[in-house]
Design a protein around this motif. Structure first.
Motif, PDB file in Angstrom:
ATOM      1  N   PRO A 195     -12.025 -10.200 -19.592  1.00 51.51           N
ATOM      2  CA  PRO A 195     -10.646  -9.718 -19.580  1.00 51.51           C
ATOM      3  C   PRO A 195      -9.815 -10.447 -18.511  1.00 51.51           C
ATOM      4  CG  PRO A 195     -12.195  -7.888 -19.593  1.00 51.51           C
ATOM      5  CD  PRO A 195     -12.989  -9.136 -19.389  1.00 51.51           C
ATOM      6  N   THR A 196      -8.530 -10.644 -18.791  1.00 50.50           N
ATOM      7  CA  THR A 196      -7.650 -11.382 -17.893  1.00 50.50           C
ATOM      8  C   THR A 196      -7.685 -10.840 -16.473  1.00 50.50           C
ATOM      9  OG1 THR A 196      -6.201 -11.946 -19.730  1.00 50.50           O
ATOM     10  CG2 THR A 196      -5.266 -12.137 -17.520  1.00 50.50           C
ATOM     11  N   ALA A 197      -7.622  -9.521 -16.317  1.00 49.84           N
ATOM     12  CA  ALA A 197      -7.617  -8.933 -14.974  1.00 49.84           C
ATOM     13  C   ALA A 197      -8.896  -9.296 -14.211  1.00 49.84           C
ATOM     14  CB  ALA A 197      -7.467  -7.419 -15.067  1.00 49.84           C
ATOM     15  N   GLU A 198     -10.027  -9.301 -14.898  1.00 47.22           N
ATOM     16  CA  GLU A 198     -11.293  -9.654 -14.253  1.00 47.22           C
ATOM     17  C   GLU A 198     -11.325 -11.140 -13.895  1.00 47.22           C
ATOM     18  OE1 GLU A 198     -15.244  -9.567 -12.751  1.00 47.22           O
ATOM     19  OE2 GLU A 198     -13.620  -8.104 -12.883  1.00 47.22           O
ATOM     20  N   ALA A 199     -10.827 -11.987 -14.784  1.00 49.57           N
ATOM     21  CA  ALA A 199     -10.785 -13.422 -14.501  1.00 49.57           C
ATOM     22  C   ALA A 199      -9.894 -13.692 -13.289  1.00 49.57           C
ATOM     23  CB  ALA A 199     -10.278 -14.197 -15.711  1.00 49.57           C
ATOM     24  N   ARG A 200      -8.739 -13.039 -13.227  1.00 54.75           N
ATOM     25  CA  ARG A 200      -7.832 -13.211 -12.084  1.00 54.75           C
ATOM     26  C   ARG A 200      -8.505 -12.749 -10.798  1.00 54.75           C
ATOM     27  NH1 ARG A 200      -2.679 -14.439 -13.181  1.00 54.75           N
ATOM     28  NH2 ARG A 200      -1.943 -13.525 -11.243  1.00 54.75           N
TER      29      ARG A 200
END
Length: 92
Positions: free
Chosen positions: A68-73
């Motif tokens: 998920p984007t939030a985890e990647a960020r």
């Protein structure tokens, strides 16, 4: 494309590969012994390999779940950008 060069010094070869996006073949009696490849060319090749692997695996259904984007960020240490820009959290 590799080029044949007559005995320039090693420093010149390294600079040409590093700055000119040029691949230089080192030969011993006309047999290739090594290649000097610029980092940019290697990055381009890695990108093509990753894209090709993705395109092959997608129709096979063998892609693993994404992150998920939030985890990647979070993993990359990126701050949440209000306007959609990517802002790097770097120490001064």
């Amino acid at each position: 494309m590799a080029r044949h060069i007559n005995q320039p010094c090693a420093g010149d070869l390294v600079r040409r590969a590093a700055h000119g996006r040029e691949t230089i073949a080192l030969t011993d009696h006309r047999h290739m012994a090594a290649l000097h490849v610029s980092p940019q060319v290697m990055e381009d090749l890695e990108d093509v390999l990753a894209i090709t692997d993705y395109q092959r695996r997608k129709p096979e259904g063998t892609l693993e779940p994404g992150i998920p984007t939030a985890e990647a960020r979070r993993r990359l240490g990126l701050e949440q950008a209000v306007t959609g820009e990517i802002i790097f959290d770097r120490a001064p």
